[in-house]
Scaffold this active site. Sequence first.
Site, PDB file in Angstrom:
ATOM      1  N   LYS A   8      76.011  24.717  37.260  1.00  0.00           N
ATOM      2  CA  LYS A   8      77.127  24.608  38.207  1.00  0.00           C
ATOM      3  C   LYS A   8      76.785  25.365  39.477  1.00  0.00           C
ATOM      4  O   LYS A   8      75.975  26.292  39.489  1.00  0.00           O
ATOM      5  CB  LYS A   8      78.437  25.132  37.602  1.00  0.00           C
ATOM      6  CG  LYS A   8      78.463  26.627  37.271  1.00  0.00           C
ATOM      7  CD  LYS A   8      78.781  27.541  38.449  1.00  0.00           C
ATOM      8  CE  LYS A   8      78.715  29.004  38.023  1.00  0.00           C
ATOM      9  NZ  LYS A   8      78.336  29.907  39.131  1.00  0.00           N
ATOM     10  N   PRO A  90      67.245  28.745  35.225  1.00  0.00           N
ATOM     11  CA  PRO A  90      66.751  30.124  35.159  1.00  0.00           C
ATOM     12  C   PRO A  90      67.855  31.097  34.740  1.00  0.00           C
ATOM     13  O   PRO A  90      69.042  30.870  34.995  1.00  0.00           O
ATOM     14  CB  PRO A  90      66.294  30.407  36.599  1.00  0.00           C
ATOM     15  CG  PRO A  90      66.143  29.067  37.241  1.00  0.00           C
ATOM     16  CD  PRO A  90      67.150  28.182  36.586  1.00  0.00           C
ATOM     17  N   GLY A  92      70.019  34.445  35.074  1.00  0.00           N
ATOM     18  CA  GLY A  92      70.451  35.270  36.195  1.00  0.00           C
ATOM     19  C   GLY A  92      70.379  34.564  37.527  1.00  0.00           C
ATOM     20  O   GLY A  92      70.160  35.190  38.561  1.00  0.00           O
ATOM     21  N   ALA A  93      70.606  33.249  37.505  1.00  0.00           N
ATOM     22  CA  ALA A  93      70.439  32.443  38.716  1.00  0.00           C
ATOM     23  C   ALA A  93      71.745  32.121  39.416  1.00  0.00           C
ATOM     24  O   ALA A  93      71.746  31.513  40.482  1.00  0.00           O
ATOM     25  CB  ALA A  93      69.714  31.140  38.372  1.00  0.00           C
ATOM     26  N   LEU A  95      73.854  30.039  38.149  1.00  0.00           N
ATOM     27  CA  LEU A  95      74.064  28.627  37.829  1.00  0.00           C
ATOM     28  C   LEU A  95      74.778  28.434  36.498  1.00  0.00           C
ATOM     29  O   LEU A  95      74.940  27.308  36.031  1.00  0.00           O
ATOM     30  CB  LEU A  95      72.714  27.894  37.803  1.00  0.00           C
ATOM     31  CG  LEU A  95      71.953  27.868  39.135  1.00  0.00           C
ATOM     32  CD1 LEU A  95      70.534  27.331  38.932  1.00  0.00           C
ATOM     33  CD2 LEU A  95      72.690  27.024  40.168  1.00  0.00           C
ATOM     34  N   GLY A  98      73.913  30.205  30.685  1.00  0.00           N
ATOM     35  CA  GLY A  98      74.417  30.656  29.393  1.00  0.00           C
ATOM     36  C   GLY A  98      75.798  30.115  29.095  1.00  0.00           C
ATOM     37  O   GLY A  98      76.093  29.694  27.967  1.00  0.00           O
ATOM     38  N   SER A 100      77.139  27.372  30.329  1.00  0.00           N
ATOM     39  CA  SER A 100      77.030  25.936  30.102  1.00  0.00           C
ATOM     40  C   SER A 100      76.520  25.648  28.696  1.00  0.00           C
ATOM     41  O   SER A 100      77.017  24.741  28.012  1.00  0.00           O
ATOM     42  CB  SER A 100      76.100  25.309  31.140  1.00  0.00           C
ATOM     43  OG  SER A 100      75.934  23.926  30.908  1.00  0.00           O
ATOM     44  N   ASP A 132      83.156  31.614  33.238  1.00  0.00           N
ATOM     45  CA  ASP A 132      83.063  30.254  33.773  1.00  0.00           C
ATOM     46  C   ASP A 132      82.808  29.197  32.700  1.00  0.00           C
ATOM     47  O   ASP A 132      82.631  28.026  33.010  1.00  0.00           O
ATOM     48  CB  ASP A 132      82.017  30.144  34.890  1.00  0.00           C
ATOM     49  CG  ASP A 132      80.742  30.913  34.600  1.00  0.00           C
ATOM     50  OD1 ASP A 132      80.514  31.263  33.426  1.00  0.00           O
ATOM     51  OD2 ASP A 132      79.974  31.162  35.547  1.00  0.00           O
TER      52      ASP A 132
END
Length: 288
Positions: A8, A90, A92-93, A95, A98, A100, A132
């Site tokens: 995301k 990646p 700690g990106a 995005l 974890g 997701s 999230d």
Amino acid sequence: MHFLSPAKLNLFLQILGRREDDFHEIVTRYQAIAFGDQLSLSISSRDSLQVINACHLETPSNSIWKSVALFRRYTGITTPVSWRVVKQIPVGAGLAGGSSNAATALFALNQIFKTGLSDEEMRSLAEQLGVDTPFFFSTGAALGVARGEKIIALEESVSDRYVLYFSSEGVLTSRAFAAVQPSDCSSRKNLEYTQNDLEKPVFRLRLDLKEKKHWLESLWAELPVYIGLTGSGATLFVRYPEILEKDLSYAAQIQRAVTLSGGLLTSPIRRDPTAWYSIYSESALAAT
């Protein structure tokens, strides 16, 4: 069974201040994108987890096992399962890799065991798995309020394209928020919905990311784009309207910028409420 676990983006993120529980009040715009991990699930004689490209994540603390434990407590089903993850997002990106994975695992368990949990039930369970994580049970576009876990679905689709720029070193979300100063926060009266208030604190921690953004701004200077950090980083992204690609001059400039910068070009993705996110066919996933 095979599933896409999408990344995301935070198209904007504004911090409204610190709450009484010491967390920060935010408003953010989540967008699922057509890039992510691939999760495969099968019933097995014992629990197992294989993570391709990131074997250090094959631990009991993996977010997938947290979903399994929660699902088992909620449904009473304890049948062993085997997971295979092809990791692309990646760590700690910014995005939500974890989160997701946790959401996708919960959906996958509901499918394989035919437990018939509703999206609302899974979204409620997901609130126990990460801030999230509930977002992924939306249609792929939503506002996140409170700490980001309260989801307001957005029905309108966006016609954007995104270019992602990863970093070799991640940023801990807790460290980013710990670095927030009062002057970094947005005024409730003047919300612009165009910025990420975590950029300033993260850039104070990571000068390399600040310099990288400046470099991207110079590279994309002649194009009408937005460049920013997603979440707490460390991924930077370029956002532009897809219609630009229909203009031959703009299209050539975009192609040149993407090539020179080494970015990853991707698009928004939406989810049908009766299914999961997908950019792959079942046969293509089975072949990986």
